[in-house]
Design a protein around this motif. Structure first.
Motif, PDB file in Angstrom:
ATOM      1  N   ASP A   1      16.688  18.459   9.215  1.00  0.00           N
ATOM      2  CA  ASP A   1      15.869  19.618   9.553  1.00  0.00           C
ATOM      3  C   ASP A   1      14.983  19.399  10.772  1.00  0.00           C
ATOM      4  O   ASP A   1      14.710  20.328  11.524  1.00  0.00           O
ATOM      5  CB  ASP A   1      14.962  19.986   8.369  1.00  0.00           C
TER       6      ASP A   1
ATOM      7  N   VAL B   1      10.481  25.282  11.561  1.00  0.00           N
ATOM      8  CA  VAL B   1      10.473  24.706  10.213  1.00  0.00           C
ATOM      9  C   VAL B   1       9.049  24.690   9.660  1.00  0.00           C
ATOM     10  O   VAL B   1       8.161  24.049  10.228  1.00  0.00           O
ATOM     11  CB  VAL B   1      11.055  23.276  10.209  1.00  0.00           C
TER      12      VAL B   1
ATOM     13  N   THR C   1       7.758  16.659   3.338  1.00  0.00           N
ATOM     14  CA  THR C   1       8.874  16.306   4.217  1.00  0.00           C
ATOM     15  C   THR C   1       9.130  14.822   4.023  1.00  0.00           C
ATOM     16  O   THR C   1       8.217  14.071   3.669  1.00  0.00           O
ATOM     17  CB  THR C   1       8.559  16.658   5.685  1.00  0.00           C
TER      18      THR C   1
ATOM     19  N   SER D   1      11.503  19.347   3.769  1.00  0.00           N
ATOM     20  CA  SER D   1      12.424  19.111   4.881  1.00  0.00           C
ATOM     21  C   SER D   1      12.803  17.642   4.967  1.00  0.00           C
ATOM     22  O   SER D   1      12.063  16.752   4.525  1.00  0.00           O
ATOM     23  CB  SER D   1      11.811  19.576   6.200  1.00  0.00           C
TER      24      SER D   1
ATOM     25  N   GLN E   1      13.856  14.561   7.534  1.00  0.00           N
ATOM     26  CA  GLN E   1      13.733  14.114   8.915  1.00  0.00           C
ATOM     27  C   GLN E   1      14.500  12.814   9.124  1.00  0.00           C
ATOM     28  O   GLN E   1      14.820  12.105   8.177  1.00  0.00           O
ATOM     29  CB  GLN E   1      12.266  13.865   9.269  1.00  0.00           C
TER      30      GLN E   1
END
Length: 370
Positions: free
Chosen positions: A63, A26, A242, A35, A37
């Protein structure tokens, strides 16, 4: 006066330029997709239970997954988790620096360190940097209001936005002294206003990718609102690479909320979306029950349709017309719209079935394919 005459932007600003790191497969930062988490709630040493939870969050659209490593038994379980997990695994380290090295040796995709509560962390940065460089392991520097370095608390008089950023950039500078720049930084606070201010400061103060989250956000409703407000503001400004939504719910729920936040800002591909009115004195149908029945019936529908479930003649026809598929309800019946055109009128008890029938017919055409 129009928006263009006011000089206001009509689209979100571009993403903040920053370095890119690799968390396993990733990419994070450098304009890579944002992304989502989460963190497992099982004891990491219980490998089977942890892998079951990782499978659940994978199915929910996660992800990257983080696991806690508070004990030697947890550290010993990391090689098996790394080997079997379908997601890149980040080891979450507090208090004991030796577990940082264990996580690197285990092949974790990244290691999260909290400098505020790791013993003599500053003195170990050189060792950590050398080990991480040799293994190609990025480091996440995570600074939380609840575990801020005492020096920063004393300097700033509390866990202010400036204190959080000061701590994070101090640690990043220590890594840089050893030539290590494979870093990701997070500055978290339970108050969305402080969290927003801290991340704005951080974004101006470094070129590292930023992980966003409101820490200890609370139960589902409160935590979702706080997270959506804070993350939404920052993401709309181009800040953030992220995210994690830290609501007091199972990890898969955290992932679902995070994905909804990204989709609402156009930062993830569309999926099924249900647009429904809140209800008022004009409504001639139990709109809450109807919307719930439509949501249940369309659970798992694989195509990115926008379905409007409306209950009055004021906004109903317009909203239904603008959706891919919709219904405008009243007087015991519903007008079914497909791409802006009324295709049939059905009795109220047939609305859900009719919507499903039209959705299945639409799914055969390329314009509704993912």
């Amino acid at each position: 006066m129009s928006i263009s005459e006011l000089g206001l932007p009509v689209v979100a600003p571009p993403r903040r330029p920053c370095r890119r790191i690799q968390v396993g497969p990733v990419a994070v930062g450098g304009n890579a997709p944002i992304s989502v988490q989460t963190m497992t709630t099982t004891r990491t040493a219980d490998v089977e239970a942890t892998l079951r939870q990782i499978a659940a969050v994978t199915a929910a659209g996660c992800d990257i997954v983080r696991v806690a490593v508070p004990t030697a038994e947890d550290a010993a379980a990391l090689p098996a988790l790394v080997t079997k997990s379908p997601l890149p695994v980040i080891a979450d380290i507090h208090f004991q620096p030796r577990y940082v090295f264990a996580a690197i040796d285990a092949g974790c995709a990244a290691v999260r360190v909290n400098p505020g509560n790791i013993k003599e962390f500053d003195d170990r940065v050189g060792e950590i940097a050398r080990a991480a460089t040799a293994a190609g392991t990025p480091i996440r520097v995570g600074v939380n209001a609840g575990s801020l370095d005492r020096r920063m608390l004393d300097r700033h008089g509390g866990p202010t936005a400036a204190a959080l950023v000061d701590s994070a950039l101090h640690e990043a500078a220590l890594f840089e002294e050893h030539g290590f720049r494979e870093l990701k930084i997070a500055v978290k606070h339970h108050d969305p206003r402080t969290m927003i201010a801290a991340n704005r400061l951080l974004a101006r103060g470094c070129d590292y990718p930023i992980h966003l989250g409101v820490t200890e956000a609370g139960p589902l409703l409160q935590g979702t609102i706080k997270s959506a407000v804070a993350l939404g503001v920052l993401l709309a400004e181009g800040i953030g690479d992220t995210i994690r939504v830290s609501v007091s719910e199972p990890p898969e729920q955290q992932v679902k909320v995070g994905n909804h936040i990204l989709r609402s800002l156009g930062l993830r591909p569309r999926q099924l979306e249900i647009v429904s009115c809140p209800g008022c004195g004009r409504v001639q149908v139990d709109i809450h029950q109807l919307a719930a029945r439509v949501e249940a019936a369309f659970q798992g529908f694989p195509h990115p349709l926008r379905v409007a479930v409306m209950g009055c003649v004021v906004n109903g026809p317009g909203e239904a017309r603008e959706a891919d598929l919709g219904v405008s309800s009243g007087n015991g019946k519903g007008q079914i719209f497909v791409r802006g055109t009324v295709v049939r009128t059905v009795p109220e008890h047939r609305i859900v079935d009719a919507l499903l029938e039209e959705a299945m017919a639409m799914s055969e055409h390329p314009e509704v394919s993912p």
